[in-house]
Write a protein that holds these residues in place. Sequence first.
Motif, PDB file in Angstrom:
ATOM      1  N   MET A  38      65.734  34.583  51.584  1.00 39.62           N
ATOM      2  CA  MET A  38      65.817  33.895  50.296  1.00 39.62           C
ATOM      3  C   MET A  38      64.966  34.599  49.236  1.00 39.62           C
ATOM      4  O   MET A  38      65.328  34.631  48.056  1.00 39.62           O
ATOM      5  CB  MET A  38      65.382  32.438  50.459  1.00 39.62           C
ATOM      6  CG  MET A  38      66.299  31.645  51.375  1.00 39.62           C
ATOM      7  SD  MET A  38      65.911  29.887  51.439  1.00 39.62           S
ATOM      8  CE  MET A  38      66.671  29.341  49.911  1.00 39.62           C
ATOM      9  N   TRP A  89      67.357  25.066  42.135  1.00 36.09           N
ATOM     10  CA  TRP A  89      67.791  24.515  43.421  1.00 36.09           C
ATOM     11  C   TRP A  89      67.533  25.501  44.552  1.00 36.09           C
ATOM     12  O   TRP A  89      67.147  25.111  45.670  1.00 36.09           O
ATOM     13  CB  TRP A  89      69.267  24.138  43.356  1.00 36.09           C
ATOM     14  CG  TRP A  89      69.800  23.580  44.641  1.00 36.09           C
ATOM     15  CD1 TRP A  89      70.827  24.048  45.381  1.00 36.09           C
ATOM     16  CD2 TRP A  89      69.312  22.424  45.342  1.00 36.09           C
ATOM     17  NE1 TRP A  89      71.027  23.283  46.497  1.00 36.09           N
ATOM     18  CE2 TRP A  89      70.109  22.270  46.504  1.00 36.09           C
ATOM     19  CE3 TRP A  89      68.291  21.519  45.103  1.00 36.09           C
ATOM     20  CZ2 TRP A  89      69.904  21.235  47.421  1.00 36.09           C
ATOM     21  CZ3 TRP A  89      68.087  20.485  46.017  1.00 36.09           C
ATOM     22  CH2 TRP A  89      68.878  20.354  47.157  1.00 36.09           C
ATOM     23  N   HIS A  90      67.699  26.795  44.285  1.00 32.70           N
ATOM     24  CA  HIS A  90      67.409  27.816  45.293  1.00 32.70           C
ATOM     25  C   HIS A  90      65.916  27.807  45.623  1.00 32.70           C
ATOM     26  O   HIS A  90      65.532  27.923  46.795  1.00 32.70           O
ATOM     27  CB  HIS A  90      67.839  29.196  44.776  1.00 32.70           C
ATOM     28  CG  HIS A  90      67.610  30.298  45.767  1.00 32.70           C
ATOM     29  ND1 HIS A  90      68.493  30.598  46.776  1.00 32.70           N
ATOM     30  CD2 HIS A  90      66.579  31.180  45.892  1.00 32.70           C
ATOM     31  CE1 HIS A  90      68.019  31.611  47.488  1.00 32.70           C
ATOM     32  NE2 HIS A  90      66.872  31.983  46.972  1.00 32.70           N
ATOM     33  N   LYS A 101      65.088  24.825  47.847  1.00 28.57           N
ATOM     34  CA  LYS A 101      65.481  25.090  49.237  1.00 28.57           C
ATOM     35  C   LYS A 101      64.482  26.037  49.909  1.00 28.57           C
ATOM     36  O   LYS A 101      64.166  25.876  51.091  1.00 28.57           O
ATOM     37  CB  LYS A 101      66.891  25.675  49.272  1.00 28.57           C
ATOM     38  CG  LYS A 101      67.984  24.683  48.910  1.00 28.57           C
ATOM     39  CD  LYS A 101      69.363  25.247  49.182  1.00 28.57           C
ATOM     40  CE  LYS A 101      69.704  26.362  48.216  1.00 28.57           C
ATOM     41  NZ  LYS A 101      71.103  26.857  48.420  1.00 28.57           N
ATOM     42  N   VAL A 128      61.542  23.944  50.887  1.00 30.24           N
ATOM     43  CA  VAL A 128      61.832  23.153  52.089  1.00 30.24           C
ATOM     44  C   VAL A 128      61.660  24.017  53.335  1.00 30.24           C
ATOM     45  O   VAL A 128      61.082  23.581  54.347  1.00 30.24           O
ATOM     46  CB  VAL A 128      63.252  22.558  52.016  1.00 30.24           C
ATOM     47  CG1 VAL A 128      63.656  21.957  53.362  1.00 30.24           C
ATOM     48  CG2 VAL A 128      63.335  21.510  50.922  1.00 30.24           C
ATOM     49  N   LEU A 129      62.148  25.238  53.264  1.00 27.15           N
ATOM     50  CA  LEU A 129      62.036  26.142  54.408  1.00 27.15           C
ATOM     51  C   LEU A 129      60.569  26.467  54.712  1.00 27.15           C
ATOM     52  O   LEU A 129      60.159  26.515  55.879  1.00 27.15           O
ATOM     53  CB  LEU A 129      62.817  27.419  54.115  1.00 27.15           C
ATOM     54  CG  LEU A 129      63.318  28.225  55.320  1.00 27.15           C
ATOM     55  CD1 LEU A 129      64.145  27.366  56.255  1.00 27.15           C
ATOM     56  CD2 LEU A 129      64.135  29.423  54.843  1.00 27.15           C
TER      57      LEU A 129
END
Length: 335
Positions: free
Chosen positions: A26, A40-41, A44, A47-48
């Motif tokens: 990412m 939004w990326h 995420k 979150v990871l």
Amino acid sequence: PMHIAMLAAVNNDGLAELVLAGVLWMLVRCIKGAEGRRPWHLVKLGVLIGLGMLTKTTTLVSIPLVLAAVVLTISHRPSAIRHGLFAVFLPALLLALPWFVRNAYIYGGSDVFVWARHDAVVVGQLRTADALARYGAARLVQDLVRTTFRSFWAQFGWMGVLVDERIYWILALLCAVVGLGFLMYLVRAVRQKDLLSTYQKAALGLLALSAFLTLLSYLWYNTRFVQHQGRYLFPALVPLGLFFALGLREVLAKERTRVVVALCLLALLALAARGLLTGDFNKWSMALLGGTALAFGLKALLPERYDDFVFALPYLALFTLGFICLFGFIVPYFR
């Protein structure tokens, strides 16, 4: 083979490596273009990272990687940087905070990663200060390098099952040759300005930073305890695997094979001269160097249509080595 053995066991190492690989992927997308920098990326990505914090502390190397990627790629405006970091670290903290609170409650307010508790309960584990006083710095460094290399590749059964010494020498020569190839690739990248795009240079730099931080954390751990286990370097397998592939491709290029042949022959002559002076001929090392020189000499004569096949051979050999380690050393040990 050692990595396969670790993934065959019940532990959190495999999941931690998977999470860290996802973070790196990412971050590379973030460097590559605007799509990877959308809010939004970044959420995420956060979150990871939070999932990594819940998995194993080896994934904490992702935090400075995120800082570097966000600061360098989003914008030089402080407000944009703040918003990007907020989008990443808020979901990460929200995920990890309950676990940190639990750890603080059980082990003490400052021990959220349970490192202090770990140090207190590992009774009998050899500490680096004691080993330094007992063996000296030179012996300790020698043991660190040798045991780390062996246990990175193949040292099983809680460090008790080693393979044939000749296999370690083959792996060492493979690493030396591929390492030489990677250095050649870097030199070529510096000389040929158009070899890599700006994005590729930044992505390779990020992956190199990831490997360096993993190595640094490993060395830091070994300043407290004698833990020369190469498995602690497995979180860096993504960058190491890419660098290995780049080095192998470079060193197999026809114009590079002559350099390898010359170096192997020089090393062979040096070993022969040493043997004549001391009367101790290391026949295995000499045969290994001679075989490598012959193999690269034959590669220089092959047409280019065979390049992909030759490139695949070391990977097929490592695949075969996994079976050799299992049925030749691990299974017989436990019989």
